[in-house]
Design a protein around this motif. Structure first.
Motif, PDB file in Angstrom:
ATOM      1  N   LEU A 111     -21.049  60.199 108.543  1.00 50.55           N
ATOM      2  CA  LEU A 111     -22.041  61.143 108.041  1.00 50.55           C
ATOM      3  C   LEU A 111     -22.805  61.776 109.189  1.00 50.55           C
ATOM      4  CD1 LEU A 111     -23.602  59.319 104.961  1.00 50.55           C
ATOM      5  CD2 LEU A 111     -22.009  61.212 104.951  1.00 50.55           C
ATOM      6  N   SER A 112     -23.059  63.077 109.064  1.00 49.18           N
ATOM      7  CA  SER A 112     -23.944  63.737 110.014  1.00 49.18           C
ATOM      8  C   SER A 112     -25.393  63.391 109.691  1.00 49.18           C
ATOM      9  CB  SER A 112     -23.740  65.253 109.951  1.00 49.18           C
ATOM     10  OG  SER A 112     -24.134  65.735 108.668  1.00 49.18           O
ATOM     11  N   LYS A 113     -26.260  63.680 110.627  1.00 51.63           N
ATOM     12  CA  LYS A 113     -27.667  63.332 110.432  1.00 51.63           C
ATOM     13  C   LYS A 113     -28.268  64.119 109.269  1.00 51.63           C
ATOM     14  CE  LYS A 113     -32.077  63.028 112.895  1.00 51.63           C
ATOM     15  NZ  LYS A 113     -32.821  63.728 111.835  1.00 51.63           N
TER      16      LYS A 113
ATOM     17  N   GLY B  99     -18.376  61.803  98.284  1.00 51.37           N
ATOM     18  CA  GLY B  99     -18.762  61.187  97.025  1.00 51.37           C
ATOM     19  C   GLY B  99     -19.117  62.128  95.918  1.00 51.37           C
ATOM     20  N   ARG B 100     -18.959  63.455  96.102  1.00 54.21           N
ATOM     21  CA  ARG B 100     -19.225  64.448  95.053  1.00 54.21           C
ATOM     22  C   ARG B 100     -20.640  64.324  94.481  1.00 54.21           C
ATOM     23  NH1 ARG B 100     -14.348  66.741  93.069  1.00 54.21           N
ATOM     24  NH2 ARG B 100     -12.564  65.922  94.236  1.00 54.21           N
ATOM     25  N   ASP B 101     -21.576  64.043  95.370  1.00 53.03           N
ATOM     26  CA  ASP B 101     -22.987  63.908  94.975  1.00 53.03           C
ATOM     27  C   ASP B 101     -23.621  65.290  94.948  1.00 53.03           C
ATOM     28  OD1 ASP B 101     -25.800  63.364  94.863  1.00 53.03           O
ATOM     29  OD2 ASP B 101     -25.379  61.343  95.572  1.00 53.03           O
ATOM     30  N   ILE B 102     -24.349  65.589  93.851  1.00 49.50           N
ATOM     31  CA  ILE B 102     -24.966  66.909  93.715  1.00 49.50           C
ATOM     32  C   ILE B 102     -26.016  67.160  94.788  1.00 49.50           C
ATOM     33  CG2 ILE B 102     -26.769  66.143  92.129  1.00 49.50           C
ATOM     34  CD1 ILE B 102     -26.411  68.816  90.634  1.00 49.50           C
ATOM     35  N   ARG B 103     -26.564  66.096  95.358  1.00 46.65           N
ATOM     36  CA  ARG B 103     -27.551  66.277  96.420  1.00 46.65           C
ATOM     37  C   ARG B 103     -26.943  66.921  97.656  1.00 46.65           C
ATOM     38  NH1 ARG B 103     -29.810  60.290  96.851  1.00 46.65           N
ATOM     39  NH2 ARG B 103     -27.573  59.919  96.520  1.00 46.65           N
ATOM     40  N   LEU B 104     -25.611  66.805  97.827  1.00 48.52           N
ATOM     41  CA  LEU B 104     -24.953  67.440  98.968  1.00 48.52           C
ATOM     42  C   LEU B 104     -24.925  68.953  98.849  1.00 48.52           C
ATOM     43  CD1 LEU B 104     -21.964  64.961  99.259  1.00 48.52           C
ATOM     44  CD2 LEU B 104     -23.918  65.112 100.810  1.00 48.52           C
ATOM     45  N   LEU B 105     -25.256  69.485  97.684  1.00 45.03           N
ATOM     46  CA  LEU B 105     -25.299  70.930  97.468  1.00 45.03           C
ATOM     47  C   LEU B 105     -26.702  71.505  97.612  1.00 45.03           C
ATOM     48  CD1 LEU B 105     -22.925  71.052  94.368  1.00 45.03           C
ATOM     49  CD2 LEU B 105     -22.331  71.454  96.777  1.00 45.03           C
ATOM     50  N   ILE B 106     -27.677  70.679  98.005  1.00 46.72           N
ATOM     51  CA  ILE B 106     -29.047  71.151  98.213  1.00 46.72           C
ATOM     52  C   ILE B 106     -29.059  72.141  99.377  1.00 46.72           C
ATOM     53  CG2 ILE B 106     -31.336  70.439  99.013  1.00 46.72           C
ATOM     54  CD1 ILE B 106     -30.989  69.708  96.181  1.00 46.72           C
ATOM     55  N   PRO B 107     -29.665  73.332  99.231  1.00 53.49           N
ATOM     56  CA  PRO B 107     -29.770  74.262 100.371  1.00 53.49           C
ATOM     57  C   PRO B 107     -30.582  73.643 101.512  1.00 53.49           C
ATOM     58  CG  PRO B 107     -30.331  75.343  98.305  1.00 53.49           C
ATOM     59  CD  PRO B 107     -30.238  73.897  98.004  1.00 53.49           C
ATOM     60  N   HIS B 108     -30.195  73.953 102.735  1.00 49.41           N
ATOM     61  CA  HIS B 108     -30.862  73.370 103.904  1.00 49.41           C
ATOM     62  C   HIS B 108     -32.056  74.216 104.337  1.00 49.41           C
ATOM     63  CE1 HIS B 108     -27.029  70.949 105.143  1.00 49.41           C
ATOM     64  NE2 HIS B 108     -27.465  70.672 103.919  1.00 49.41           N
ATOM     65  N   CYS B 109     -32.843  74.657 103.370  1.00 50.57           N
ATOM     66  CA  CYS B 109     -34.029  75.453 103.708  1.00 50.57           C
ATOM     67  C   CYS B 109     -35.062  74.628 104.464  1.00 50.57           C
ATOM     68  CB  CYS B 109     -34.650  76.030 102.438  1.00 50.57           C
ATOM     69  SG  CYS B 109     -33.540  77.128 101.521  1.00 50.57           S
ATOM     70  N   HIS B 110     -35.049  73.316 104.233  1.00 45.98           N
ATOM     71  CA  HIS B 110     -36.037  72.466 104.902  1.00 45.98           C
ATOM     72  C   HIS B 110     -35.775  72.326 106.396  1.00 45.98           C
ATOM     73  CE1 HIS B 110     -32.612  69.956 103.786  1.00 45.98           C
ATOM     74  NE2 HIS B 110     -32.964  69.113 104.740  1.00 45.98           N
TER      75      HIS B 110
ATOM     76  N   ILE C   3     -30.339  63.870 103.614  1.00 47.66           N
ATOM     77  CA  ILE C   3     -30.358  64.355 102.230  1.00 47.66           C
ATOM     78  C   ILE C   3     -30.052  63.226 101.254  1.00 47.66           C
ATOM     79  CG2 ILE C   3     -29.144  65.854 100.604  1.00 47.66           C
ATOM     80  CD1 ILE C   3     -28.901  67.921 102.819  1.00 47.66           C
ATOM     81  N   LEU C   4     -29.053  62.390 101.588  1.00 45.99           N
ATOM     82  CA  LEU C   4     -28.680  61.320 100.672  1.00 45.99           C
ATOM     83  C   LEU C   4     -29.721  60.208 100.613  1.00 45.99           C
ATOM     84  CD1 LEU C   4     -24.852  60.996 101.415  1.00 45.99           C
ATOM     85  CD2 LEU C   4     -25.968  62.108  99.472  1.00 45.99           C
ATOM     86  N   GLU C   5     -30.564  60.103 101.621  1.00 46.19           N
ATOM     87  CA  GLU C   5     -31.620  59.079 101.600  1.00 46.19           C
ATOM     88  C   GLU C   5     -32.717  59.414 100.596  1.00 46.19           C
ATOM     89  OE1 GLU C   5     -33.089  58.655 105.526  1.00 46.19           O
ATOM     90  OE2 GLU C   5     -31.455  57.367 106.203  1.00 46.19           O
ATOM     91  N   LYS C   6     -32.844  60.688 100.245  1.00 45.92           N
ATOM     92  CA  LYS C   6     -33.913  61.122  99.351  1.00 45.92           C
ATOM     93  C   LYS C   6     -33.371  61.277  97.935  1.00 45.92           C
ATOM     94  CE  LYS C   6     -36.371  63.579 103.018  1.00 45.92           C
ATOM     95  NZ  LYS C   6     -35.495  63.071 104.093  1.00 45.92           N
ATOM     96  N   THR C   7     -34.227  60.962  96.965  1.00 49.51           N
ATOM     97  CA  THR C   7     -33.820  61.065  95.568  1.00 49.51           C
ATOM     98  C   THR C   7     -33.757  62.524  95.129  1.00 49.51           C
ATOM     99  OG1 THR C   7     -36.095  60.922  94.767  1.00 49.51           O
ATOM    100  CG2 THR C   7     -34.903  58.849  95.078  1.00 49.51           C
ATOM    101  N   TRP C   8     -33.112  62.745  94.004  1.00 46.41           N
ATOM    102  CA  TRP C   8     -32.976  64.102  93.466  1.00 46.41           C
ATOM    103  C   TRP C   8     -34.331  64.723  93.140  1.00 46.41           C
ATOM    104  CZ3 TRP C   8     -29.928  68.125  92.959  1.00 46.41           C
ATOM    105  CH2 TRP C   8     -30.116  69.024  91.926  1.00 46.41           C
ATOM    106  N   ASP C   9     -35.269  63.915  92.616  1.00 48.06           N
ATOM    107  CA  ASP C   9     -36.580  64.454  92.234  1.00 48.06           C
ATOM    108  C   ASP C   9     -37.437  64.826  93.429  1.00 48.06           C
ATOM    109  OD1 ASP C   9     -35.968  64.082  89.568  1.00 48.06           O
ATOM    110  OD2 ASP C   9     -36.715  62.017  89.571  1.00 48.06           O
TER     111      ASP C   9
END
Length: 734
Positions: free
Chosen positions: A73-75, A191-202, A80-86
């Motif tokens: 995994l990249s940093k 893992g097809r996690d929806i969190r991987l589709l979060i835009p990297h605006c942060h 992103i995966l460390e943080k919950t969806w909410d």
């Protein structure tokens, strides 16, 4: 029982926690018959884990499954995966949900096209055509809602529909096949996690410090900024941020350092200091703990008398003299409460300010059985008694005294002095005092309430005597409080007491004599050739003391002696060789029998100030001083001009009578107040010495304020009371 096989994919990661709590990472290589071939990340040889081993770790909650290779995994993806969806903003989640529609369409079309870019392009066209209008409407609705929220926050008038301006939204565009590929590849690999589709605006913006940082002791603009915040913003009196920023600019200009903008200064404070840190810096650690701390509800003890609470309370009621009807002030109530059953074990009500004398009487009342057979108007009994295991109390002087420490050692219980200003640690008894004030005192004439001070005089309306107040509290305890369902234990306290005492019998006092002897005040005194001297009194028993003095070291030894603070007529001396207590009667019973510690101190002072300096005080002098004090108290009960003065006399008249009779061993005492002859004419005005004593006696509540003033005064030291009394006496005599 056979384990159910769990489904994992090659490339997934399993994290196992061992018995010490350490985590071991294993990568899945392939599925084997009856298990999986796992390769450890520490470089060791791979081995096969059976389904039973994996299922056992899974059932014991020692297994975590990651549907990807965590080593690759990249940093950014790991963050992103460390943080919950909410955690992510609503707009970022909305974009991720739309991207999920695109990548799901790619999954459905990817096998139908020989080239993946064609599948990406087909998915982009199909999804955009099907959802374009729907997503535009969603964006418009969200923009209108955000505009309304901003208007409310800025305190602007919400525009009408007729004059509302059209809300502009960013257009919904069809993504290119390359964009969809950038979404699909990490989504399918990790893992097809929806969190991987979060835009990297942060991740936008420059994350590096604008100015150079010095990691040595040399100053830089950030060190100066931190010093300015801590010195000019996070101190009392509180100042605004722009003031601290102006000081920061001055410091930077003096040292020829660059300075940041005011916006960066505010962001520095918000990112580096929490609200609790600011509050603690201004008001202290304790205040921050009380405001931001989390207080957990403790579990009630299982056994009766396992934990008890002790405290004093100045009751909100003015009492009067039983014969003359003169207001006397507010007495003190000492209560001992059992935490497990919420029953009241013992109590003491008198004008004695909180001291070891009042505590000793409350302990005696709690340790022994009560006899309510001779009291009319009671419907129930009071069967609660015994020695506790733990006693929780505050840090009053009497609760840290050597006498109480010796008592807990001899009766085998422990005293826990709770930290200062922490009433929630003994909240059960604090709540009990509130219930007594509302249910017993608030409806009586003479009640002191903050809302009545402007139109209701409690001193003038007082009607109840100390005995009547004691009777009302007693009836409330045995007929109301003990027989009413308690909201904490969900049953009646007396019912809980009977149930738990059947399971866990209470520990009794060895014998009744232990009540006073084992709870009395402790002193250490040597034995002279005439007896034991204490407070100007002589105690002697020739047979006992000769035997003790004849022992090796008996002449110089300090012997442990117990004194009843309400009766100086006799003391108890401990023979530590055989483990027995011996009674030593006072040689002068006229000035010691039923004389309390407070009264004896007053008698000594009266005799001292009526004699020339250096003259020894004899028994005759103390007898005259006692007669003068009793005469003065009698006059004050009839002719005293102020309620506070009568309260001083009432404290002198306190004699330690128990709150309720004790079975087959009541503590002998005179009536709580000296008898009066109502038919006789009022005595003449007191002479100079009598008037001086009226001003010298300290108040019943331990302060110099009138007894009718509301609130709970601070407890005073007994010796401090006497010292103030001496000063007042000397001034009057001059």
């Amino acid at each position: 029982m056979a384990a159910t096989p769990l489904k994992f994919q090659p490339g997934d990661t399993l994290a196992f926690r061992n018995a010490t709590g350490a985590t071991e990472l294993w990568g899945i290589v392939e599925r084997k018959r009856g298990g999986y071939l796992l390769r450890p990340f520490n470089g060791s040889d791979p081995r096969t884990w059976s389904d039973d081993e994996i299922d056992s770790a899974y059932g014991a909650r020692r297994l975590n499954h990651f549907p990807c290779n965590v080593q690759g995994l990249s940093k950014n993806i790991a963050d992103i995966l460390e943080k919950t969806w909410d955690y992510w903003p609503e707009e970022a989640r909305r974009h991720a949900e739309r991207r999920a529609v695109y990548v799901a369409k790619v999954d459905a079309l990817i096998d139908a096209y020989p080239v993946r870019m064609e599948a990406y392009a087909a998915a982009a066209e199909a999804v955009y055509t099907a959802h374009c209008e729907e997503w535009k409407a969603e964006d418009t609705e969200l923009a209108i809602r955000r505009a309304a929220e901003d208007a409310v926050l800025r305190r602007r008038r919400k525009p009408r529909h007729s004059d509302a301006q059209p809300v502009s939204t960013s257009p919904v565009r069809k993504p290119s096949p390359y964009t969809i590929r950038s979404w699909y590849i990490p989504w399918s690999q990790y893992g097809r996690d929806i969190r991987l589709l979060i835009p990297h605006c942060h991740l936008r913006g420059n994350r590096q410090a604008r100015y150079c940082r010095r990691w040595d002791d040399a100053p830089d603009t950030y060190k100066v900024m931190a010093a300015a915040v801590e010195d000019y913003y996070m101190r009392m009196p509180r100042k605004r941020r722009n003031y601290a920023y102006s000081k920061y600019k001055e410091l930077c200009e003096d040292r020829k350092l660059p300075y940041v903008s005011f916006r960066s200064f505010r962001l520095f404070i918000d990112r580096n200091y929490t609200e609790r840190a600011e509050f603690e810096s201004r008001y202290g650690r304790r205040a921050a703990y009380l405001k931001y701390g989390i207080f957990e509800r403790t579990t009630p003890p299982e056994r009766p008398l396992e934990e008890v609470e002790v405290d004093h309370c100045l009751i909100d009621l003015i009492v009067v003299h039983p014969l003359t009807g003169r207001p006397l002030g507010r007495p003190w109530l000492t209560v001992i409460l059992d935490r497990a059953t919420r029953v009241i074990l013992g109590a003491h009500l008198s004008f004695e300010v909180p001291s070891y004398a009042s505590l000793q009487r409350a302990l005696a009342h709690a340790f022994w059985k009560k006899d309510l057979s001779g009291i009319n108007g009671l419907e129930h009994d009071w069967p609660c008694h015994g020695i506790p295991e733990w006693v929780f109390c505050d840090n009053g002087k009497e609760l840290r005294s050597k006498s109480l420490r010796l008592t807990e050692t001899m009766l085998n219980f422990a005293v826990v002095n709770l930290p200062r200003k922490t009433p929630w640690l003994k909240g059960a008894i604090e709540r009990l005092f509130g219930s007594i004030g509302v249910q017993v005192f608030s409806h009586e004439e003479g009640a002191i309430l903050s809302r009545t001070k402007d139109f209701y005089d409690p001193v003038a309306r007082a009607r109840l005597t100390l005995a009547e107040v004691s009777q009302k509290i007693l009836k409330w305890i045995v007929d109301d409080y003990h027989e009413t369902v308690h909201p904490t234990i969900k049953c009646r306290p007396i019912e809980k007491w009977r149930h738990l005492t059947e399971l866990y019998p209470v520990r009794p006092v060895p014998d009744f004599d232990h009540i006073i002897r084992m709870t009395g005040e402790v002193i250490e005194q040597s034995i002279s050739n005439v007896g034991v001297h204490y407070k100007g009194l002589l105690y002697s028993d020739r047979k006992v003391l000769e035997e003790l003095r004849a022992r090796r070291g008996g002449l110089k030894k300090k012997w442990i002696i117990r004194v009843d603070p309400y009766d100086y007529g006799e003391v108890w001396i401990l023979d530590d060789h055989v483990g027995r207590w011996y009674v030593l009667p006072c040689t002068d019973q006229t000035i010691s029998r039923n004389v309390s510690r407070y009264q004896h101190k007053v008698h000594l002072l009266i005799a001292k100030h009526n004699l020339p300096p250096g003259t020894p005080i004899t028994v005759k002098h103390l007898e005259k001083a006692k007669a003068l004090a009793e005469e003065t108290v009698q006059v004050l009960f009839e002719n005293g001009a102020a309620t506070a003065t009568a309260a001083k006399a009432a404290r002198y008249a306190a004699n330690g009578q128990p709150f309720s009779p004790l079975l087959n061993g009541a503590i002998t005492a005179d009536p709580q107040l000296p008898p009066q002859d109502t038919d006789s004419s009022p005595p003449s005005a007191p002479d100079l010495k009598t008037a001086a004593l009226a001003d010298a006696l300290p108040p019943a509540d331990g302060t110099s304020t009138p007894a009718s003033s509301p609130g709970r005064p601070e407890r005073q030291n007994f010796d401090d009371d006497i010292e103030r009394m001496v000063e007042q006496w000397v001034n009057e005599m001059k």
